[in-house]
Design an enzyme around this catalytic site. Sequence first.
Site, PDB file in Angstrom:
ATOM      1  N   GLU A 258      85.756 154.727 -20.812  1.00 48.65           N
ATOM      2  CA  GLU A 258      86.059 155.172 -22.180  1.00 48.65           C
ATOM      3  C   GLU A 258      86.719 156.531 -22.056  1.00 48.65           C
ATOM      4  OE1 GLU A 258      85.508 153.339 -24.742  1.00 48.65           O
ATOM      5  OE2 GLU A 258      83.989 151.907 -24.102  1.00 48.65           O
ATOM      6  N   CYS A 297      85.616 161.272 -29.904  1.00 43.18           N
ATOM      7  CA  CYS A 297      86.721 160.531 -29.280  1.00 43.18           C
ATOM      8  C   CYS A 297      87.426 159.648 -30.294  1.00 43.18           C
ATOM      9  CB  CYS A 297      86.176 159.698 -28.131  1.00 43.18           C
ATOM     10  SG  CYS A 297      84.755 158.730 -28.613  1.00 43.18           S
TER      11      CYS A 297
HETATM   12  P1  NAP Z   1      85.585 165.084 -18.264  1.00 44.45           P
HETATM   13  O1  NAP Z   1      85.921 166.468 -17.886  1.00 44.45           O
HETATM   14  O2  NAP Z   1      86.462 163.992 -17.781  1.00 44.45           O
HETATM   15  O3  NAP Z   1      84.086 164.880 -17.762  1.00 44.45           O
HETATM   16  C1  NAP Z   1      83.380 163.703 -18.039  1.00 44.45           C
HETATM   17  C2  NAP Z   1      82.277 163.527 -17.032  1.00 44.45           C
HETATM   18  O4  NAP Z   1      82.837 163.292 -15.740  1.00 44.45           O
HETATM   19  C3  NAP Z   1      81.364 164.740 -16.890  1.00 44.45           C
HETATM   20  O5  NAP Z   1      80.038 164.291 -16.729  1.00 44.45           O
HETATM   21  C4  NAP Z   1      81.874 165.394 -15.625  1.00 44.45           C
HETATM   22  O6  NAP Z   1      80.900 166.175 -14.982  1.00 44.45           O
HETATM   23  C5  NAP Z   1      82.217 164.176 -14.798  1.00 44.45           C
HETATM   24  N1  NAP Z   1      83.165 164.404 -13.723  1.00 44.45           N
HETATM   25  C6  NAP Z   1      84.114 165.360 -13.633  1.00 44.45           C
HETATM   26  N2  NAP Z   1      84.800 165.209 -12.474  1.00 44.45           N
HETATM   27  C7  NAP Z   1      84.270 164.147 -11.829  1.00 44.45           C
HETATM   28  C8  NAP Z   1      84.543 163.491 -10.593  1.00 44.45           C
HETATM   29  N3  NAP Z   1      85.524 163.906  -9.784  1.00 44.45           N
HETATM   30  N4  NAP Z   1      83.799 162.431 -10.238  1.00 44.45           N
HETATM   31  C9  NAP Z   1      82.808 161.994 -11.053  1.00 44.45           C
HETATM   32  N5  NAP Z   1      82.505 162.574 -12.235  1.00 44.45           N
HETATM   33  C10 NAP Z   1      83.230 163.624 -12.625  1.00 44.45           C
HETATM   34  O7  NAP Z   1      85.502 164.896 -19.825  1.00 44.45           O
HETATM   35  P2  NAP Z   1      84.783 165.843 -20.890  1.00 44.45           P
HETATM   36  O8  NAP Z   1      85.617 167.066 -20.952  1.00 44.45           O
HETATM   37  O9  NAP Z   1      83.324 165.967 -20.619  1.00 44.45           O
HETATM   38  O10 NAP Z   1      84.908 164.990 -22.227  1.00 44.45           O
HETATM   39  C11 NAP Z   1      85.968 165.118 -23.143  1.00 44.45           C
HETATM   40  C12 NAP Z   1      86.852 163.906 -23.073  1.00 44.45           C
HETATM   41  O11 NAP Z   1      86.069 162.729 -23.196  1.00 44.45           O
HETATM   42  C13 NAP Z   1      87.837 163.850 -24.218  1.00 44.45           C
HETATM   43  O12 NAP Z   1      89.113 163.639 -23.682  1.00 44.45           O
HETATM   44  C14 NAP Z   1      87.416 162.655 -25.044  1.00 44.45           C
HETATM   45  O13 NAP Z   1      88.464 161.953 -25.641  1.00 44.45           O
HETATM   46  C15 NAP Z   1      86.718 161.814 -24.058  1.00 44.45           C
HETATM   47  N6  NAP Z   1      85.710 160.999 -24.718  1.00 44.45           N
HETATM   48  C16 NAP Z   1      85.922 159.658 -24.841  1.00 44.45           C
HETATM   49  C17 NAP Z   1      84.985 158.869 -25.459  1.00 44.45           C
HETATM   50  C18 NAP Z   1      85.180 157.388 -25.606  1.00 44.45           C
HETATM   51  O14 NAP Z   1      84.229 156.714 -25.935  1.00 44.45           O
HETATM   52  N7  NAP Z   1      86.350 156.870 -25.360  1.00 44.45           N
HETATM   53  C19 NAP Z   1      83.817 159.437 -25.955  1.00 44.45           C
HETATM   54  C20 NAP Z   1      83.626 160.797 -25.825  1.00 44.45           C
HETATM   55  C21 NAP Z   1      84.582 161.578 -25.197  1.00 44.45           C
HETATM   56  P3  NAP Z   1      80.885 167.786 -15.144  1.00 44.45           P
HETATM   57  O15 NAP Z   1      80.640 168.072 -16.582  1.00 44.45           O
HETATM   58  O16 NAP Z   1      79.773 168.218 -14.273  1.00 44.45           O
HETATM   59  O17 NAP Z   1      82.239 168.252 -14.695  1.00 44.45           O
END
Ligand code: NAP
Length: 524
Positions: A258, A297
Amino acid sequence: MTTPYLHNHLGGRWQPETATAHTLTDPVTGMALARTGGAASELAAGFGFARSHGRDALQAMSYGERAAMLTRVLEVLKAKRDDYYAIALANSGTTQADSAVDIEGASFTLAYYAKQGAALGVARTLLDGAAVKLSKDGMFQSQHVLAPVRGLALFINAFNFPAWGLWEKAAPALLSGVPVVVKPATVTAWLTQRMVADVIDAGVLPAGALSVVCGSSAGLLDALQPFDVLSFTGSADTAALIRSHAAVARHGVRANIEADSLNAAILAPDATPGTAVFDAYVGELVREMSTKSGQRCTCIRRALVPAGSFGAVAEAVSAKLAQISVGNPRHADVRMGSLVSREQFESVQAGIAALRNEAQVLFDGAAVALVDADPRVAACVAPTLLGVRDADAASRVHDHEVFGPVSTLLGYRDSAHAIALAHRGQGSLVTSIFSADTDWIANTALALAGSNGRVHAVSPEVATSHTGHGNVMPQSIHGGPGRAGGGEELGGLRALRFYHRRSALQLPQAALQVLAAGAASLAD
Ligand code: NAP
């Protein structure tokens, strides 16, 4: 004063504190709140314990017994509700109403799956469709069954829904009999970790059924094995890393993604200013921009309106945005709190600047004074409405998700143009359409279905009863094609399919009868 340390729970036990790697802060005051360690230790052993002890205990139960277990989880969470609101206020900077979207959303989804699961009763097997004859005499038949996966479910979650993001995934996973390991986004990990701790301490789940890893994702994907499943929510960039990870590829790990989404809302040509539908559209756009400070999102990022109504929509939306007080959510007058971190604040400012290269500012959040918050410290951003009168003059708006209270108004020529613009999101979680014309609604909804996980229509008859553009209801699927990640969650009992393997059992008819006696059919 020492801030609490967020311990990992793996292998059925709480791991000891290690050197602090991350400090979680209050996004309004900047005050330190909690700490996490860095890379988790003993991941392989912890995952192994979940796959053996957790899975065996869960899969020894019937679907109905696991549904009752979800009810007990819900009771634990409800008893601790006040603590969760306090954590959300401090760590996510959200008002009571915005915290409720996450916390009550989690409870609602758990209650929904507890009820759906109870209807499966004593069944221990799920049938997928009816048996079909393979031999002419019908003595040899094929029956597809759904068997719970033999591994664990790893959830890697985004920062914006620390409560709902855990339980909307865990409810169908646990109901399926699959143990869960959750890795919350570090910046808001406190609420997820506290909920897991409360449920584990209450003893309502078998050992190994629920684990939590805070602070670092290092090593998590390497610990995956064949039969495990992975559910990721977050940015498209991280999603791309996860998809191409060697362990995911090598072990054929089923991954649900997602990711970002440039959702749209279309005001139909018939919905001219002064109509009830026009007003509903304006109200919904304002709600979407302001709820959780636009950090959902599913938010409306692209507001598509007939070119002739562009000015009227801009004026009506701006008038409502001007009423929204922004600042410290502890202050009684504040309606919109902050973003989750100063880093997100910078990212949203940069996003607004990028979109401004091709859009005009219709309502300028930068000109809004914050209530009871220091603009040099707080991650507060007031709503900003941008606009491009001729939508064909803009391209970044279809590609750049600004994850905050920001939407862009785009003027379209006719319905075909509006639909084409919506598709330019390259795959979205949701598009909503607003009209009093029933035929237009039906045709447009179908035309949008191919690029949207959900299409949400509002007519005068449902103006007060519809469930909201951005609200994810467990009855409907959540996820979208293409850029939105290609994932699919929820959608009633459809959600259970991700946590089961379909297997074709080719058996003598008599054996099929034995099997069917203890089974339920998975009706969606
Ligand atoms: P993110 O930076 O991609 O992080 C998401 C998760 O991935 C966090 O738990 C992060 O951990 C982890 N992560 C980061 N690098 C990783 C790696 N190399 N390997 C494994 N895991 C890793 O996203 P975010 O900033 O938290 O969230 C915002 C984004 O989420 C927005 O773009 C939004 O659109 C999207 N979103 C989508 C939905 C949906 O249902 N489609 C819902 C909510 C949000 P750390 O925090 O420890 O870095």
